[in-house]
Write a protein that holds these residues in place. Structure first.
Motif, PDB file in Angstrom:
ATOM      1  N   LEU A 271      20.776  77.025 -28.048  1.00  0.00           N
ATOM      2  CA  LEU A 271      19.689  76.432 -27.267  1.00  0.00           C
ATOM      3  C   LEU A 271      19.469  74.965 -27.612  1.00  0.00           C
TER       4      LEU A 271
ATOM      5  N   ARG B 285      19.249  79.385 -21.426  1.00  0.00           N
ATOM      6  CA  ARG B 285      17.798  79.203 -21.322  1.00  0.00           C
ATOM      7  C   ARG B 285      17.264  79.896 -20.067  1.00  0.00           C
TER       8      ARG B 285
ATOM      9  N   ARG C  17      24.054  75.967 -22.341  1.00  0.00           N
ATOM     10  CA  ARG C  17      22.674  75.932 -22.852  1.00  0.00           C
ATOM     11  C   ARG C  17      21.690  76.179 -21.716  1.00  0.00           C
TER      12      ARG C  17
ATOM     13  N   ALA D 102      28.236  77.774 -25.792  1.00  0.00           N
ATOM     14  CA  ALA D 102      27.402  76.646 -26.222  1.00  0.00           C
ATOM     15  C   ALA D 102      27.669  76.252 -27.672  1.00  0.00           C
TER      16      ALA D 102
END
Length: 100
Positions: free
Chosen positions: A29, A40, A36, A72
């Motif tokens: 995050l 989210r 990302r 990520a």
């Protein structure tokens, strides 16, 4: 780094299932990039579900989150941090810099 084998095994991923934010998730995050943003979005959408609907999260949903965390760089960052901490601890032991 692909999703670690331990994550895919039965019984793991339980932190994600219970919505705990483990280091790999937090690292993902904090990363930049599309994974990302997707991670989210998935987590925000999930937070809006009622508890009984959230409990229905199946292994595919967890696998998607695991894939996004991997994409990520969350697992890679967690592994780097773990190595750094282990190396620092071993160096402290070697140098006698520890308290008993």
């Amino acid at each position: 780094m692909p999703v670690p084998r331990w994550f895919r095994s039965r019984g793991h991923g339980c932190g994600l299932r219970t919505r705990k934010k483990a280091y790999p998730v937090l690292a993902a995050l904090s990363a930049l990039g599309p994974a990302r943003a997707q991670l989210r979005a998935v987590m925000v959408a999930d937070d809006r579900l009622r508890d009984e609907d959230r409990a229905r999260s199946d292994d595919e949903d967890l696998a998607q989150v695991g894939d996004l965390v991997a994409e990520a760089g969350g697992y890679q960052q967690a592994a780097r941090e773990a190595r750094r901490l282990v190396q620092g601890s071993l160096a402290a032991l070697d140098n006698g810099r520890f308290h008993t």
